[in-house]
Design a protein around this motif. Structure first.
Motif, PDB file in Angstrom:
ATOM      1  N   LEU A 188      34.276  43.703  35.258  1.00 37.22           N
ATOM      2  CA  LEU A 188      33.678  42.418  34.894  1.00 37.22           C
ATOM      3  C   LEU A 188      34.723  41.299  34.935  1.00 37.22           C
ATOM      4  O   LEU A 188      34.477  40.215  35.471  1.00 37.22           O
ATOM      5  N   ARG A 189      35.910  41.591  34.380  1.00 36.03           N
ATOM      6  CA  ARG A 189      36.984  40.589  34.368  1.00 36.03           C
ATOM      7  C   ARG A 189      37.471  40.282  35.786  1.00 36.03           C
ATOM      8  O   ARG A 189      37.883  39.160  36.076  1.00 36.03           O
ATOM      9  N   THR A 190      37.396  41.267  36.650  1.00 36.15           N
ATOM     10  CA  THR A 190      37.793  41.042  38.044  1.00 36.15           C
ATOM     11  C   THR A 190      36.774  40.140  38.739  1.00 36.15           C
ATOM     12  O   THR A 190      37.138  39.240  39.500  1.00 36.15           O
ATOM     13  N   ILE A 191      35.487  40.364  38.460  1.00 41.68           N
ATOM     14  CA  ILE A 191      34.441  39.504  39.037  1.00 41.68           C
ATOM     15  C   ILE A 191      34.622  38.071  38.533  1.00 41.68           C
ATOM     16  O   ILE A 191      34.478  37.104  39.280  1.00 41.68           O
ATOM     17  N   ALA A 192      34.988  37.944  37.246  1.00 42.83           N
ATOM     18  CA  ALA A 192      35.160  36.611  36.651  1.00 42.83           C
ATOM     19  C   ALA A 192      36.424  35.914  37.150  1.00 42.83           C
ATOM     20  O   ALA A 192      36.602  34.725  36.915  1.00 42.83           O
ATOM     21  N   GLY A 193      37.314  36.674  37.798  1.00 43.37           N
ATOM     22  CA  GLY A 193      38.583  36.094  38.229  1.00 43.37           C
ATOM     23  C   GLY A 193      39.625  36.089  37.122  1.00 43.37           C
ATOM     24  O   GLY A 193      40.676  35.466  37.246  1.00 43.37           O
ATOM     25  N   LEU A 194      39.337  36.796  36.011  1.00 39.88           N
ATOM     26  CA  LEU A 194      40.286  36.868  34.893  1.00 39.88           C
ATOM     27  C   LEU A 194      41.341  37.943  35.143  1.00 39.88           C
ATOM     28  O   LEU A 194      42.410  37.922  34.563  1.00 39.88           O
ATOM     29  N   GLU A 195      41.009  38.925  35.962  1.00 42.65           N
ATOM     30  CA  GLU A 195      42.009  39.873  36.476  1.00 42.65           C
ATOM     31  C   GLU A 195      42.031  39.694  37.984  1.00 42.65           C
ATOM     32  O   GLU A 195      40.989  39.517  38.609  1.00 42.65           O
ATOM     33  N   GLN A 196      43.227  39.767  38.516  1.00 46.20           N
ATOM     34  CA  GLN A 196      43.381  39.645  39.960  1.00 46.20           C
ATOM     35  C   GLN A 196      43.203  41.031  40.591  1.00 46.20           C
ATOM     36  O   GLN A 196      43.866  41.981  40.177  1.00 46.20           O
ATOM     37  N   ALA A 197      42.297  41.136  41.562  1.00 50.10           N
ATOM     38  CA  ALA A 197      42.162  42.408  42.278  1.00 50.10           C
ATOM     39  C   ALA A 197      43.468  42.693  43.026  1.00 50.10           C
ATOM     40  O   ALA A 197      44.062  41.788  43.607  1.00 50.10           O
ATOM     41  N   SER A 198      43.894  43.946  42.971  1.00 50.66           N
ATOM     42  CA  SER A 198      45.132  44.320  43.664  1.00 50.66           C
ATOM     43  C   SER A 198      44.886  44.444  45.160  1.00 50.66           C
ATOM     44  O   SER A 198      45.790  44.247  45.959  1.00 50.66           O
ATOM     45  N   SER A 199      43.634  44.808  45.509  1.00 48.34           N
ATOM     46  CA  SER A 199      43.243  44.795  46.919  1.00 48.34           C
ATOM     47  C   SER A 199      41.742  44.610  47.006  1.00 48.34           C
ATOM     48  O   SER A 199      41.027  44.747  46.019  1.00 48.34           O
ATOM     49  N   GLY A 200      41.267  44.276  48.197  1.00 48.29           N
ATOM     50  CA  GLY A 200      39.842  44.052  48.407  1.00 48.29           C
ATOM     51  C   GLY A 200      39.470  42.609  48.180  1.00 48.29           C
ATOM     52  O   GLY A 200      40.334  41.768  47.921  1.00 48.29           O
ATOM     53  N   SER A 201      38.170  42.318  48.281  1.00 54.65           N
ATOM     54  CA  SER A 201      37.732  40.930  48.121  1.00 54.65           C
ATOM     55  C   SER A 201      36.531  40.833  47.186  1.00 54.65           C
ATOM     56  O   SER A 201      35.693  41.733  47.123  1.00 54.65           O
ATOM     57  N   VAL A 202      36.499  39.741  46.431  1.00 57.85           N
ATOM     58  CA  VAL A 202      35.414  39.458  45.498  1.00 57.85           C
ATOM     59  C   VAL A 202      34.860  38.093  45.854  1.00 57.85           C
ATOM     60  O   VAL A 202      35.605  37.106  45.845  1.00 57.85           O
ATOM     61  N   SER A 203      33.568  38.028  46.192  1.00 61.00           N
ATOM     62  CA  SER A 203      33.011  36.705  46.456  1.00 61.00           C
ATOM     63  C   SER A 203      31.730  36.482  45.668  1.00 61.00           C
ATOM     64  O   SER A 203      30.987  37.415  45.357  1.00 61.00           O
ATOM     65  N   ILE A 204      31.533  35.234  45.312  1.00 63.19           N
ATOM     66  CA  ILE A 204      30.358  34.816  44.547  1.00 63.19           C
ATOM     67  C   ILE A 204      29.704  33.666  45.291  1.00 63.19           C
ATOM     68  O   ILE A 204      30.372  32.677  45.597  1.00 63.19           O
ATOM     69  N   GLY A 205      28.415  33.839  45.590  1.00 64.16           N
ATOM     70  CA  GLY A 205      27.741  32.821  46.398  1.00 64.16           C
ATOM     71  C   GLY A 205      28.471  32.579  47.704  1.00 64.16           C
ATOM     72  O   GLY A 205      28.513  31.469  48.216  1.00 64.16           O
ATOM     73  N   GLY A 206      29.076  33.632  48.249  1.00 62.38           N
ATOM     74  CA  GLY A 206      29.749  33.530  49.537  1.00 62.38           C
ATOM     75  C   GLY A 206      31.181  33.002  49.473  1.00 62.38           C
ATOM     76  O   GLY A 206      31.874  32.980  50.474  1.00 62.38           O
ATOM     77  N   ALA A 207      31.645  32.581  48.271  1.00 62.34           N
ATOM     78  CA  ALA A 207      33.004  32.026  48.170  1.00 62.34           C
ATOM     79  C   ALA A 207      33.936  33.042  47.502  1.00 62.34           C
ATOM     80  O   ALA A 207      33.591  33.633  46.480  1.00 62.34           O
ATOM     81  N   ASP A 208      35.102  33.216  48.063  1.00 60.78           N
ATOM     82  CA  ASP A 208      36.115  34.126  47.532  1.00 60.78           C
ATOM     83  C   ASP A 208      36.573  33.630  46.151  1.00 60.78           C
ATOM     84  O   ASP A 208      37.068  32.510  46.044  1.00 60.78           O
ATOM     85  N   VAL A 209      36.409  34.431  45.086  1.00 58.40           N
ATOM     86  CA  VAL A 209      36.743  33.933  43.732  1.00 58.40           C
ATOM     87  C   VAL A 209      38.230  33.650  43.565  1.00 58.40           C
ATOM     88  O   VAL A 209      38.598  32.803  42.751  1.00 58.40           O
ATOM     89  N   THR A 210      39.056  34.348  44.304  1.00 54.95           N
ATOM     90  CA  THR A 210      40.490  34.118  44.128  1.00 54.95           C
ATOM     91  C   THR A 210      40.903  32.743  44.658  1.00 54.95           C
ATOM     92  O   THR A 210      41.955  32.247  44.321  1.00 54.95           O
ATOM     93  N   ARG A 211      40.048  32.148  45.479  1.00 56.24           N
ATOM     94  CA  ARG A 211      40.375  30.838  46.042  1.00 56.24           C
ATOM     95  C   ARG A 211      39.751  29.682  45.267  1.00 56.24           C
ATOM     96  O   ARG A 211      39.979  28.527  45.577  1.00 56.24           O
TER      97      ARG A 211
END
Ligand code: ADP
Ligand code: ADP
Length: 226
Positions: free
Chosen positions: A47-70
């Motif tokens: 959940l924290r990774t989806i929220a961007g509160l933890e940084q994924a060590s690998s892979g990609s997480v996007s919400i509404g098509g936008a990369d959360v890490t960006r």
């Protein structure tokens, strides 16, 4: 449109614990999705990774098509309600609800107006000047939800939101959360270790263990014995 898409996501803590392990997951726009599994299986970390509160060590997480890490934290369309609600004890209900707007530097009258309107929608109208310690558990939970609503979030992440409530309030909160999700069309990810809760509320359920999804489907699919 704010579906969630995870591809090959691992989240590894500095001590080497691989709490989320090469996980793929798609949650549809407007879906009520439950993450179920025993303590320690990685639900909160996911959940924290989806929220961007933890940084994924690998892979990609996007919400509404936008990369959360960006995304800048302020423009994320994601609100998270924590297990203990995480309200600010020294702030009033109104200030707690309006906090995300303060972070965004919205003017004070707008903050008060949004807080009042959001509170009214959640049955908190008479409580705006109270502090969290003067509220019941159920009321604190609603304030945490109101704070999430005040962000105009499109994605709502709930970490064991019912676990601090007694049995009667829990039933009431279930109905309340379902109604909220239906009315607002929010994409909701709900973490629980309670099978009955997942069964009663979710459109789909993912069963996790050791950082992976072991089973995924409708409540019928997941709980039907072969
Ligand atoms: P759950 O929410 O299912 O109880 P968590 O995501 O909290 O699971 O934890 C998954 C694993 O990651 C556990 O082994 C836990 O001990 C570990 N973990 C959680 N948070 C941290 C942290 N901040 N640092 C190191 N390990 C952690
Ligand atoms: P939950 O059941 O919601 O995962 P926990 O009681 O496991 O909650 O964790 C509470 C807090 O402790 C969280 O902030 C989590 O990140 C942190 N935590 C959990 N396990 C570890 C660990 N092994 N090392 C460091 N921090 C941890």
């Amino acid at each position: 449109m704010a579906g969630i898409e995870l591809a090959g996501v691992s989240t590894v803590y500095p001590n080497g614990v691989r709490a989320v392990d090469a996980l793929d997951l798609t949650v549809a726009d407007g879906e009520f999705f439950a993450l179920l599994g025993p303590s320690g299986c990685g639900k909160t970390t996911l959940l924290r990774t989806i929220a961007g509160l933890e940084q994924a060590s690998s892979g990609s997480v996007s919400i509404g098509g936008a990369d959360v890490t960006r995304l800048e934290p302020g423009v994320r369309k994601v609100a998270m309600v924590f297990q203990d609600y995480a309200l600010f004890p020294h702030m009033t209900v109104s200030e707690n609800i309006a906090y995300p707007l303060r972070v965004r530097r919205a003017p004070k009258p707008e903050r008060a107006e949004t807080a009042a309107r959001t509170a009214a929608g959640l049955g908190l109208a008479g409580l705006l000047e109270r502090r969290p310690a003067q509220l019941s558990g159920g009321q604190q939970q609603r304030v945490a939800l109101a704070r999430a609503m005040a962000m105009s979030a499109e994605v709502l992440l709930l970490d064991e939101p019912l676990s601090n409530l007694d049995a009667r309030l829990r039933l009431e909160a279930r109905t309340f959360l379902k109604r909220l999700q239906r009315d607002l069309g929010l994409t909701t990810v709900f973490v629980t270790h309670d099978q009955a809760e997942a069964l009663a509320m979710a459109d789909r359920i993912a069963v996790m263990s050791e950082g992976r999804i072991r089973q995924l489907g409708s409540p019928r699919d997941v709980f039907q014995r072969p």
